[in-house]
Structures are given as C-alpha cells and as structure tokens.
Design a protein around this motif. Structure first.
Motif, PDB file in Angstrom:
ATOM      1  N   ARG A 255       0.804  -1.218   0.000  1.00  0.00           N
ATOM      2  CA  ARG A 255       0.000   0.000   0.000  1.00  0.00           C
ATOM      3  C   ARG A 255       0.842   1.275   0.000  1.00  0.00           C
ATOM      4  N   ALA A 256       2.142   1.120   0.140  1.00  0.00           N
ATOM      5  CA  ALA A 256       2.993   2.309   0.255  1.00  0.00           C
ATOM      6  C   ALA A 256       3.345   2.878  -1.113  1.00  0.00           C
ATOM      7  N   GLU A 257       3.726   4.166  -1.085  1.00  0.00           N
ATOM      8  CA  GLU A 257       4.221   4.820  -2.279  1.00  0.00           C
ATOM      9  C   GLU A 257       5.626   4.317  -2.594  1.00  0.00           C
ATOM     10  N   PRO A 258       6.105   4.491  -3.838  1.00  0.00           N
ATOM     11  CA  PRO A 258       7.435   3.998  -4.197  1.00  0.00           C
ATOM     12  C   PRO A 258       8.538   4.511  -3.284  1.00  0.00           C
ATOM     13  N   ALA A 259       8.449   5.768  -2.864  1.00  0.00           N
ATOM     14  CA  ALA A 259       9.508   6.299  -1.998  1.00  0.00           C
ATOM     15  C   ALA A 259       9.487   5.625  -0.630  1.00  0.00           C
ATOM     16  N   GLU A 260       8.266   5.443  -0.080  1.00  0.00           N
ATOM     17  CA  GLU A 260       8.161   4.766   1.223  1.00  0.00           C
ATOM     18  C   GLU A 260       8.504   3.284   1.107  1.00  0.00           C
ATOM     19  N   ARG A 261       8.197   2.710  -0.069  1.00  0.00           N
ATOM     20  CA  ARG A 261       8.490   1.286  -0.269  1.00  0.00           C
ATOM     21  C   ARG A 261       9.991   1.031  -0.243  1.00  0.00           C
ATOM     22  N   GLU A 262      10.784   1.984  -0.769  1.00  0.00           N
ATOM     23  CA  GLU A 262      12.229   1.822  -0.732  1.00  0.00           C
ATOM     24  C   GLU A 262      12.749   1.791   0.697  1.00  0.00           C
ATOM     25  N   LYS A 263      12.054   2.498   1.614  1.00  0.00           N
ATOM     26  CA  LYS A 263      12.475   2.488   3.017  1.00  0.00           C
ATOM     27  C   LYS A 263      12.156   1.154   3.699  1.00  0.00           C
ATOM     28  N   LEU A 264      11.165   0.421   3.167  1.00  0.00           N
ATOM     29  CA  LEU A 264      10.771  -0.852   3.792  1.00  0.00           C
ATOM     30  C   LEU A 264      11.673  -2.015   3.385  1.00  0.00           C
ATOM     31  N   TRP A 265      12.387  -1.883   2.251  1.00  0.00           N
ATOM     32  CA  TRP A 265      13.217  -3.011   1.812  1.00  0.00           C
ATOM     33  C   TRP A 265      14.296  -3.398   2.835  1.00  0.00           C
ATOM     34  N   PRO A 266      15.020  -2.454   3.452  1.00  0.00           N
ATOM     35  CA  PRO A 266      15.993  -2.859   4.488  1.00  0.00           C
ATOM     36  C   PRO A 266      15.345  -3.622   5.638  1.00  0.00           C
ATOM     37  N   ARG A 267      14.129  -3.214   5.997  1.00  0.00           N
ATOM     38  CA  ARG A 267      13.438  -3.931   7.088  1.00  0.00           C
ATOM     39  C   ARG A 267      13.113  -5.362   6.667  1.00  0.00           C
ATOM     40  N   LEU A 268      12.651  -5.518   5.427  1.00  0.00           N
ATOM     41  CA  LEU A 268      12.363  -6.873   4.945  1.00  0.00           C
ATOM     42  C   LEU A 268      13.631  -7.719   4.894  1.00  0.00           C
ATOM     43  N   THR A 269      14.740  -7.089   4.487  1.00  0.00           N
ATOM     44  CA  THR A 269      16.007  -7.821   4.423  1.00  0.00           C
ATOM     45  C   THR A 269      16.452  -8.268   5.806  1.00  0.00           C
ATOM     46  N   ARG A 270      16.300  -7.375   6.815  1.00  0.00           N
ATOM     47  CA  ARG A 270      16.688  -7.742   8.182  1.00  0.00           C
ATOM     48  C   ARG A 270      15.845  -8.901   8.696  1.00  0.00           C
ATOM     49  N   GLU A 271      14.540  -8.858   8.428  1.00  0.00           N
ATOM     50  CA  GLU A 271      13.673  -9.932   8.901  1.00  0.00           C
ATOM     51  C   GLU A 271      14.014 -11.258   8.213  1.00  0.00           C
ATOM     52  N   CYS A 272      14.351 -11.215   6.943  1.00  0.00           N
ATOM     53  CA  CYS A 272      14.764 -12.442   6.234  1.00  0.00           C
ATOM     54  C   CYS A 272      16.072 -12.986   6.794  1.00  0.00           C
ATOM     55  N   ASP A 273      17.007 -12.049   7.106  1.00  0.00           N
ATOM     56  CA  ASP A 273      18.281 -12.493   7.684  1.00  0.00           C
ATOM     57  C   ASP A 273      18.063 -13.136   9.047  1.00  0.00           C
ATOM     58  N   ARG A 274      17.183 -12.533   9.848  1.00  0.00           N
ATOM     59  CA  ARG A 274      16.898 -13.115  11.165  1.00  0.00           C
ATOM     60  C   ARG A 274      16.255 -14.494  11.017  1.00  0.00           C
ATOM     61  N   LEU A 275      15.341 -14.613  10.078  1.00  0.00           N
ATOM     62  CA  LEU A 275      14.688 -15.909   9.856  1.00  0.00           C
ATOM     63  C   LEU A 275      15.697 -16.950   9.386  1.00  0.00           C
ATOM     64  N   GLU A 276      16.585 -16.553   8.497  1.00  0.00           N
ATOM     65  CA  GLU A 276      17.616 -17.475   8.024  1.00  0.00           C
ATOM     66  C   GLU A 276      18.554 -17.889   9.157  1.00  0.00           C
ATOM     67  N   GLU A 277      18.922 -16.931  10.021  1.00  0.00           N
ATOM     68  CA  GLU A 277      19.794 -17.232  11.154  1.00  0.00           C
ATOM     69  C   GLU A 277      19.122 -18.205  12.116  1.00  0.00           C
ATOM     70  N   LEU A 278      17.822 -17.965  12.364  1.00  0.00           N
ATOM     71  CA  LEU A 278      17.099 -18.862  13.261  1.00  0.00           C
ATOM     72  C   LEU A 278      17.022 -20.270  12.689  1.00  0.00           C
ATOM     73  N   ILE A 279      16.723 -20.387  11.401  1.00  0.00           N
ATOM     74  CA  ILE A 279      16.627 -21.717  10.787  1.00  0.00           C
ATOM     75  C   ILE A 279      17.989 -22.407  10.787  1.00  0.00           C
ATOM     76  N   SER A 280      19.054 -21.656  10.573  1.00  0.00           N
ATOM     77  CA  SER A 280      20.403 -22.234  10.581  1.00  0.00           C
ATOM     78  C   SER A 280      20.739 -22.801  11.959  1.00  0.00           C
ATOM     79  N   GLU A 281      20.377 -22.079  13.014  1.00  0.00           N
ATOM     80  CA  GLU A 281      20.666 -22.571  14.364  1.00  0.00           C
ATOM     81  C   GLU A 281      19.820 -23.792  14.702  1.00  0.00           C
TER      82      GLU A 281
END
Length: 443
Positions: A255-281
């Motif tokens: 639902r976000a505008e393109p400019a706001e959507r660019e700000k959400l990508w780092p958050r999505l990346t962090r959550e994916c990294d955390r999920l990957e770290e949890l699955i690895s452990e």
C-alpha cells in the motif's frame, strides 16, 4: 508368553522326570540280583546271621533258622562249604535238585524259581560258605511289586517337589519377560514410566541388568521425545514472530508509495536475515543428534588459538586470553566442539565489558577435562542457572539479540562428547560456561 511359559515348564519337568525315572529303572534292571539280595527282607544280611548262629549254636540251630525263613518267606536255602558239600541239610528238597539238574540240561525250559548265590567268609573261623537261594517266581513278583512302592512313592514326591521348583524357575524367567514386554509396549505408546521396572531392576541377575539398561534407554528416549515435542512448539513460536513481521512489512509495502516502499526493503532484508539465522541454528541443533562417524583426536591448543583469532577478528574491541595445560587431549568431533565453543564465546562477547579479556582455558580438574569460557559481565541469577542450555530459553534480564539456541547447541555438543555443560557465576565476578568431559572419554 503363555506358550513360552509352558514350553519352559515342560522342558524342565520332563527332563527331571526322565532322568529320575531312568535312573531307578536302569538301576533295577541292571542289578536285579544285587537289588534282591540287598532289599529282600529275608535275604538282607542272611549270610552273616546264619554263619554267626552256626558257629555259636551249632548245626541244629542253623537248620531251624533256615526252616523258619522258608515258612515265613517261601524260599529255599542251601549252604555249601569250600568242597561243595552241604553244611546243613538246608530246605531245598532232593527231588527239586534233580528237577533243576534236568532243566539245566535243556536251556529252553525255564526254572519255576529264581536262583541267587551269595558267598560269605567268616571273620571268626575263616571258613567260606556259599549260600544258594531259590525264590519262586510268584513270591518274587509279589515282593517286586511291594518293593517298588517306596521308590515309586519317593519318585512321586520328588516329582511334585521338582514340579514346584520348575514352576518357580519358569515364573522367574517368564515374569520378567512379561514385564519387559509391557515396558516395550508402553515405550511404543510413549507412556513409559521409569518406576514400572524399578523392582525388576533391583534383581542381581541378568534380568536386573537388562531392566536397568532398559530404564536408562527408556528415560533417554522419553527425554528425546519430550525434547522433540518441546522443540517443535518452541520452533513454531519463534518462527511465528519473524513471519508475522514479514507479513506486516509486505502488507505495508503493497500500500505504500514507491519512496516509502524503498524504506521498507531494508526492514524486509533484516527480517529475512533473522529468519535465516534462526533456521540455521535450528538445523545445527538437529544435526548434533545425527550419526557423525567415529571420534578422532582433537588438537585442543590449535583449536583454541583458532577460536581466539576468529573472535578477536569479529570484535576488535574484545580480546581473548587462552590458557591450555600441557598434555590435555580429547577424542571427539572437532567441528562440533568448535561450533560449541564459538557459541560460548559469542555469548561472552555480549556481556563482557571492553578492556577486560575473555578467558578461554583447557585444564584437568578432578580427573576431568574442563574447557571453560569466562566473561567479566554481570553474571546470571542463581534461579536462572538451571534453565540455561534449554532451547529458546533466555534469561529475563537479557536484552542482547539472539534466540536462546547457542547455549543449547553447546550443551548438546558436550553431551555428544560424553560430558555436560556447566554454568556458574565466578566468585570474583562474571559468568563461566564449562564443557566438562570425564577422563574415560579422553583420548
């Protein structure tokens, strides 16, 4: 189990009955003459009695003695000396002697009596006497039936006693097997209780050892099943949080505008990294239960120095002091041990203040190898020490990032090496985590 019970009981009983019965019958068949001479009441010690009476009271008294025996037991007696002459008239008629002589010429015609002989030498006079007994077959058959009553009665009593003994032995074998069968059934239904074999485990025979080992196996399997169920619940709970955050972030990005959507990508990346770290452990924890081959010697000094270099490289503000006693060694899995110690060091990095080194030591204490990691942080409260090492458990006052799997991996690695993971607060401050491996598991 009923089939096995009756097979064991029948085997014991038939074997005992067969041995007892054959012993009596073979003894009776192979030594009938000796059996009659020793067991017949009229023949028992007859040579001694007759010789004593003959030498002390004379021929008439000895002859009367033989006549009394004939009237009482219905058999004839002849007494001959060394020359083959009759010492006394005896009780065997002349015509019976002539009949016997004729019958002996014809081997196909049996005699109507059984002929037995006994030789006796007098201790007083030194004379040797030959006593010839002729017992009619009807009289001998009647005595046989009567004489076998006592052995058969004794055999019957013995069989009753041996049957009870066989029952006792059979029950001592089948009852423990029945209890073990019940325990196996309960274990398969995951309802096994350790005290179900407690009484059997107190026995000092092979069944007691088996029950003791089965109790240990059952307790271990129940622990693994409980741990697996708890791990699945914890994994489900821990995965739900990052997935929920990802869903929220994705919904906002839609639902976000393109400019706001660019700000959400780092958050999505962090959550994916955390999920990957949890699955690895989680995968690392699960791999520790798999078969990893045979143990090999571990180069402890080299491993600790390698961990020191890696830790100081990842955190430039922290230092690690390594101390290894000369001669310490361990047989195990180097990769597993390295992962465990790396987790302990990472945990220490979170709480150790800058400027003070983390102490990594390997030493022998009380005949056990201690590989310890000590930090100089605030430590852990006494009520939380016992729960450390459980999957996904984090102390209430812990604010550092993590999922509570690092200590669980280290604990499982210590158990794989035959030891355990010990947590304690250092008397001079700080927290100490030690992998303790008893001496028998060392190389």
């Amino acid at each position: 189990m009923r089939s096995l019970f009756w097979r064991i009981l029948a085997s014991f009983w038939l074997a005992i009955a067969l041995v007892a019965g054959l012993s009596i019958l073979l003894g009776h068949m192979l030594n009938q003459d000796a059996w009659i001479l020793s067991r017949h009441p009229g023949l028992h010690k007859l040579p001694e009695k007759w010789t004593q009476l003959y030498e002390e009271k004379g021929q008439d008294a000895a002859q009367d003695f033989l006549q009394d025996l004939k009237r009482k037991y219905h058999f004839d007696v002849q007494v001959l000396n060394d020359s083959g002459e009759a010492v006394v008239p005896g009780t065997f008629p002349m015509r019976a002697a002539a009949f016997e002589a004729r019958q002996q010429k014809d081997d196909q015609r049996p005699l109507p009596w059984r002929r037995l002989t006994a030789e006796y030498t007098s201790e007083k006079s030194g004379e040797t006497y030959l006593l010839i007994y002729r017992i009619p077959h009807p009289e001998l058959d009647a005595w046989h039936r009567q004489s076998l009553m006592w052995p058969l009665s004794a055999l019957g009593i013995a069989l009753v006693v041996l049957t009870l003994f066989s029952l006792l032995v059979t029950f001592s074998i089948t009852r423990p097997l029945s209890r073990l069968r019940g325990a196996v059934h309960d274990l398969g239904q995951t309802t096994y209780q350790q005290n179900s074999l407690a009484q059997l485990a107190n026995r000092r025979d092979e069944f007691g050892v088996l029950a003791h080992d089965f109790n240990r196996m059952g307790a271990r399997l129940q622990s693994l099943i409980t741990s697996q169920r708890q791990l699945l619940r914890d994994v489900s709970h821990e995965l739900r949080s990052p997935l929920a955050r990802l869903r929220i972030a994705l919904a906002l990005a839609e639902r976000a505008e393109p400019a706001e959507r660019e700000k959400l990508w780092p958050r999505l990346t962090r959550e994916c990294d955390r999920l990957e770290e949890l699955i690895s452990e989680i995968l690392a924890l699960a791999r520790l239960d798999a078969d990893m081959g045979s143990a090999a010697p571990v180069d402890l000094p080299g491993l600790l120095e390698h961990l020191k270099a890696e830790t100081e490289l990842s955190s430039t503000e922290q230092t690690v002091a390594v101390h290894t006693e000369p001669g310490v060694s361990l047989s195990g899995w180097p990769n597993v041990l390295e992962r465990a110690l790396d987790n302990l060091l990472r945990n220490a990095l979170r709480f150790n203040p800058a400027g003070r080194p983390i102490e990594l030591t390997a030493s022998m204490i009380d005949d056990a190898l201690h590989i310890s990691v000590r930090d100089h942080g605030p430590g852990v409260s006494a009520e939380n020490l016992a729960q450390l090492g459980e999957p996904f458990y984090r102390a209430p006052n812990q604010t550092a990032p993590g999922y509570g799997l690092g200590l669980a991996i280290a604990k499982r690695a210590a158990e794989k090496h035959g030891g355990n993971l010990v947590f304690e607060n250092h008397p001079q401050g700080g927290f100490v985590a030690s992998i303790v491996v008893p001496n028998e598991t060392k190389a």
